[in-house]
Scaffold this motif. Structure first.
Motif: not given
Length: 162
Positions: A15-26, A31-32, A36-40, A141-149
């Motif tokens: 699992v790469k962090l970038e793969e989790i970030a992609q889910i956060v982005f989606s 809503y934003h 950017t992927m960098e923010q995710c 992790l993705a759900a929490a990162a999404s909630a943080r955003i």
């Protein structure tokens, strides 16, 4: 324990962090407009900085690996090998991660657990390795990162999610 150890364990399990970030982005892009992927990725890293998240991740990965090596006592070994749908401990641990940034992550986690997009689905369907915990922990992790955003968004008071 550190962020680097948590990232290394995820990488070791595919699992790469970038793969989790992609889910956060989606989850958040609707809503934003300027997301950017960098923010995710930054948000995923922020969640992974929390020690309680790291401990949950280490525990879940260890249980998956022990099950792969057939080192768990019965009936737990059989439950893990079958990825028994009524087991629920994996989801319970992941919910601990989602709650780090408030209850808004709960709805996103439920959605991700049901739909199993991208890396979550890959982990869930991989036949060779046991990922009873890891697929749910990645969703957490993705759900929490999404909630943080969502909490950082200027219109957080009127924010809506799944």
């Amino acid at each position: 324990m550190s962020f680097e150890m948590a990232e290394a364990q995820l990488l070791r399990r595919g699992v790469k962090l970038e793969e989790i970030a992609q889910i956060v982005f989606s989850l958040q892009v609707a809503y934003h407009d300027d997301l950017t992927m960098e923010q995710c990725l930054e948000s995923v890293k922020a969640v992974l900085q929390k020690r309680e998240v790291q401990y949950t991740l280490f525990t879940g990965i260890a249980l998956d690996e022990l099950a792969e090596r057939k080192l768990l006592p019965e009936p737990l070994q059989a439950i893990m090998e079958a990825d028994e749908p009524l087991y629920g401990v994996d989801e319970t641990m992941a919910l601990g991660i989602t709650s780090v940034f408030g209850m808004i992550g709960l709805t996103s986690f439920g959605y991700l657990d049901k739909v199993k997009p991208e890396i979550i689905g890959s982990l869930n369907n991989e036949g060779e390795n046991i990922h009873v915990f890891l697929d749910d922990l990645v969703a957490g992790l993705a759900a929490a990162a999404s909630a943080r955003i969502a909490h950082k968004h200027e219109n957080a008071a009127v924010y809506s999610t799944y």
